[in-house]
Design an enzyme around this catalytic site. Structure first.
Site, PDB file in Angstrom:
ATOM      1  N   GLU A 443     -17.773  -7.447  13.151  1.00  0.00           N
ATOM      2  CA  GLU A 443     -16.748  -8.433  12.783  1.00  0.00           C
ATOM      3  C   GLU A 443     -16.387  -8.322  11.303  1.00  0.00           C
ATOM      4  O   GLU A 443     -16.341  -9.316  10.570  1.00  0.00           O
ATOM      5  CB  GLU A 443     -17.215  -9.848  13.135  1.00  0.00           C
ATOM      6  CG  GLU A 443     -17.434 -10.036  14.632  1.00  0.00           C
ATOM      7  CD  GLU A 443     -17.787 -11.455  15.029  1.00  0.00           C
ATOM      8  OE1 GLU A 443     -18.010 -12.299  14.117  1.00  0.00           O
ATOM      9  OE2 GLU A 443     -17.848 -11.745  16.227  1.00  0.00           O
ATOM     10  N   GLU A 525     -21.058  -8.553  21.965  1.00  0.00           N
ATOM     11  CA  GLU A 525     -21.583  -9.921  22.022  1.00  0.00           C
ATOM     12  C   GLU A 525     -20.977 -10.612  23.226  1.00  0.00           C
ATOM     13  O   GLU A 525     -19.751 -10.741  23.320  1.00  0.00           O
ATOM     14  CB  GLU A 525     -21.265 -10.704  20.750  1.00  0.00           C
ATOM     15  CG  GLU A 525     -21.979 -10.178  19.518  1.00  0.00           C
ATOM     16  CD  GLU A 525     -21.679 -10.985  18.275  1.00  0.00           C
ATOM     17  OE1 GLU A 525     -21.268 -12.168  18.397  1.00  0.00           O
ATOM     18  OE2 GLU A 525     -21.843 -10.438  17.169  1.00  0.00           O
TER      19      GLU A 525
END
Length: 842
Positions: A443, A525
């Site tokens: 991210e 995730e």
């Protein structure tokens, strides 16, 4: 120390027995006096002195530590400690000193370490270096008052040459001093502070194998033979050329030599010697049989051995195919992975191989076959345990590049250190058979910017220079919609082999697969379900299970309390299951971790709710959901986990199972049979699921189940069975059948009044080395041995013949310490909300 949970975990270390103390430089010197030659490694564990100078910053308010790096500094008043050591976990949670919920309300600050030792005169002319596997963070190392080096990143190891700084006369004391600066906030999760991984002295002769100096690859593997290519980096620091014989010998796990070769090279400075060895009928490293070999490297000059070096490795083939999925040793597998941060619950960040192994064994029992090291390079112990247990690894480099996510995080150092740290990550892990891919980040804000393209090029070039045998990926939340063609986000994907998706819908996954056919896709995730062990609210609603009452802050375990950016655990399973080409998923997260207590951002909630297992290692209901989908051995699990309710309650009872039929009994009376339907994916793989609208994905607007996730085969459904049960005390029993035969059961019993404390240890004996751990579970039970779910008795603990390493009960909301403060015995309080004992394994 009081902890409000009914099951309490004690981690206890045995005291060292006489004669079993860890090696010291002085102990090594005795061997040197006997004429030993070659490499010597001395663990720097005991004998350190530590001072926490300032828990609220990196300044020295009093000036008392201005000369702490000098040998003359008086450290007699400093505390004695052992390394690995995490000073943050020893503190009381607080809102002072710049702490946040992200740090678990535990301070960082400025700390100093000092270690004194002598080296014998026999070491004159030898090379001496100090190695640290990890210091969090921004550390500076001094030797005898002079700076030996600095290392900012807390998650990569480093080595410093001390040869010209140490005394080797046998009498003059040497002092290593380490300054550590963890200015908060430096991380989005609990980082710990200090020399939290292993440290060592390494003594070599001038002619030696460089640090991380072997590279082992296996370019040919078949059932009949395997070729091993070994590149050995030889250093000659003598100042004169030498003819060096390099011997490579492969040894199997029984200690038998299975291949050997040697060659001689003229070495001045540094030289890489390459060997190829062939062995017959190699045994493969696999999920169920993780077979390893060891490369023994020996250097000889004039017939005399100057160095020996050992490198574990394994034989395996793997393939990430964008259309076919993941293959290990030619067999298709789904990645059944978890994300784990590096803390070890009550032990904090201080690494312990016993604690790492316990965590990974719990994950394996859930069906896990893969680990993503979130979001940083792992400790060597993690790699070792994954190799031993047959767990593949995605090793990740960074949580940010230049643009940080916190004021004092790694972004401050990226421009100077990014390539160095990426290289160190690879060198430390590239010979492991468990490691199958490298992630350049998670991210990362810069990853979809024009400037970020050049940053990515730097990292990728550094990684591929050190290892070009594994694919490169990134974990990202930036691709929930297709990027514009020609944009930075689009161009970034041309640089990578795979893309990890954080919380994408099924439709976005399919769109990315069509738009980027060169990429293999996986969920880096998945889920982000939040739950508290033993808490259950409103199963028919999403995100209404939060209890904001102080002291009762919890989230529901019905798979119905989710972070704002995600969907349920069941949804993630179905999305992955239905697509053979989808490589698999990594659950966020396998185990709760300290920090990031979503959905609560208030003191004293100090741990996350995301785990399938809590920080104490006790499974939550989510563990059993994933186990029902990932494990073939028949199982059934009931939730709620306890059968203590109020008169007049109607309880929604769920069963997770991996067999098609479950019957529920209350006090011997059947409450009905529930069944899964047997369905098949579009490529023909069978699975179990109910058939009903689930209401779990509003992006499905047409078809037979609008508003619900719908499989490509046109079906929808749930991965659990349900009954509504009017409560009556007694026994609730689930009986799972396959083909009419009972194959698994689960039983809940109503608990009576508290009667006793039951202790159970995870092993019967351990080494008396001061490092080995035994994990003891303490449970408050009634007269029949049933765990009392609402017991809140304050328990006190004393350990004889060892020490108490920490206490934990998995409760996210607690202002209490994990570790014992100087003073009276530690105490802990059981919890009012939790399930039965997790089983005999821990």
């Amino acid at each position: 120390m009081s902890v409000t949970r009914r099951s309490v975990l004690l981690a206890s270390a045995a005291a060292p027995a006489a004669g079993a103390l860890l090696a010291t430089p002085e102990a090594w010197a005795a061997g040197e006096a006997r004429g030993a030659s070659g490499r010597r490694t001395v663990a720097l564990r005991d004998g350190w002195r530590f001072a926490l100078v300032n828990p609220g910053g990196i300044t020295d308010p009093t000036g008392a530590y201005a000369d702490a790096h000098l040998p003359r500094h008086d450290d007699s008043g400093w505390r004695e400690t052992a390394v690995p050591h995490d000073w943050s976990i020893e503190q009381t949670p607080t809102t002072e000193h710049g702490t946040t919920s992200g740090t678990g309300f535990l301070p960082g600050g400025l700390g100093w370490y000092r270690l004194a030792f002598t080296l014998p005169s026999a070491l004159a002319g030898r090379r001496v270096s100090v190695e640290f596997d990890g210091v969090y963070m921004d550390s500076t190392v001094y030797c005898n008052g002079k700076e030996a080096g600095r290392h900012p990143y807390g998650y990569t190891g480093f080595a410093l040459d001390l040869t010209d700084l140490v005394h080797t006369d046998g009498t003059t004391e040497n002092v290593i001093a380490v300054k550590v600066q963890n200015r908060l906030p430096s991380s989005r999760w609990y980082s710990g502070s200090g020399i939290y991984r292993e440290a060592r002295l390494v003594i070599t002769e001038p002619v030696h194998v460089a640090r991380w100096g072997t590279r082992v690859t296996t370019p040919e593997i078949s059932a009949e033979r395997a070729v091993v290519r070994v590149a050995t980096s030889v250093v000659n620091a003598s100042g004169a050329g030498a003819d060096v014989e390099v011997v490579s010998r492969i040894v199997d796990r029984k200690g038998r030599t299975v291949a050997r070769t040697s060659s001689t090279a003229a070495v001045t400075g540094e030289h890489t010697e390459t060997h190829e060895l062939t062995l017959r009928r190699p045994k493969l490293w696999d999920f169920e049989s993780p077979h390893r070999y060891t490369l023994h490297t020996e250097l000889r000059v004039g017939g005399r051995t100057t160095d020996t070096y050992r490198t574990p490795f394994g034989f395996r083939t793997f393939r990430f195919d964008p259309e076919e999925g993941f293959f290990l040793n030619g067999t298709h597998h789904k990645i059944k992975g978890v994300d784990l941060h590096h803390d070890l619950g009550a032990l904090g960040a201080a690494v312990s191989i016993d604690a790492v192994r316990r965590q990974m064994e719990i994950m394996r029992s859930m069906g896990v076959n893969a680990l993503r090291t979130s979001h940083n390079p792992p400790a060597p112990e993690v790699i070792q345990v994954c190799e031993e247990l047959g767990v593949i690894m995605l090793v990740e480099a960074f949580d940010c590049w230049r643009t940080g996510k916190n004021r004092y995080d790694y972004g401050r150092f990226f421009d100077e250190w990014g390539e160095k740290d990426a290289t160190e990550m690879v060198l430390a892990a590239r010979n492991s058979p468990a490691v199958l891919s490298w992630s350049i980040g998670n991210e990362v804000p810069d990853s979809t910017s024009t400037a970020g393209l050049a940053m990515a090029d730097r990292i990728i070039e550094a990684i591929r220079a050190a290892d070009d045998t594994r694919p490169l990926v990134i974990g990202s939340d930036k691709y929930r919609r297709l990027p514009a063609k020609g944009s930075a986000a689009d161009l970034m994907l041309a640089k990578l082999d795979g893309l990890g998706l954080n919380y994408n819908t099924a439709q976005s996954v399919d769109q990315l697969h069509a738009a980027y056919p060169h990429l293999f896709l996986f969920e880096s995730e998945s889920s982000s379900e939040t739950s508290t062990r033993g808490a259950y609210q409103e199963p028919e609603h999403l995100n209404t299970g939060e209890n904001h009452t102080p002291g009762r802050r919890s989230t529901s375990s019905y798979d119905n309390n989710l972070a704002s950016w995600t969907m349920s655990g069941e949804y993630g399973h179905k999305k992955d299951r239905d697509r053979k080409w989808f490589t698999g998923q990594f659950l966020w997260s396998g185990i709760d971790y300290i920090g990031e207590p979503t959905p609560y951002d208030v003191f004293p909630v100090k741990a996350s709710f995301f785990g399938a297992v809590d920080t104490a290692g006790f499974p939550k209901d989510m563990y059993y959901l994933f186990r029902s989908q990932w494990v073939g051995e028949p199982m059934v699990h009931l939730l709620p986990m306890t059968w203590n309710h109020e008169k007049g309650d109607t309880v929604e009872v769920w069963a997770y199972a991996n067999v098609d039929t479950v019957e529920l009994y209350l006090n011997g009376k059947s409450l009905g049979v529930r069944r899964f339907d047997t369905k098949k994916t579009v490529d023909g793989r069978a699975y179990l699921e109910t058939t009903e609208a689930t209401g779990d994905d509003k992006t499905f607007t047409d078809g037979p189940y609008p508003g619900s996730y719908t499989s490509p085969n046109g079906s929808a459904g749930k991965l659990h069975l349900a009954w509504k049960v009017p409560f009556a005390p007694g026994e609730l029993k689930a009986v799972a059948r396959r083909g009419g035969k009972v194959v698994a059961t689960d039983v809940l019993r109503t608990a009576g009044a508290p009667h006793a404390v039951r202790l159970s240890a995870d092993r019967e004996s351990l080494a008396a080395d001061g490092r080995s751990l035994v994990f003891v579970t303490a449970e408050v039970v009634d007269r029949r041995g049933v765990v009392v779910p609402d017991a809140e008795h304050l328990l006190s603990f004393e350990v004889a013949g060892g020490s108490l390493a920490g206490l934990d009960n998995g409760r996210q909301e607690s202002a209490e310490r994990y570790q014992r403060a100087p003073g009276p015995p530690s105490t802990a309080r059981p919890s009012p909300s939790s399930g039965p004992a997790p089983g005999p394994a821990w």
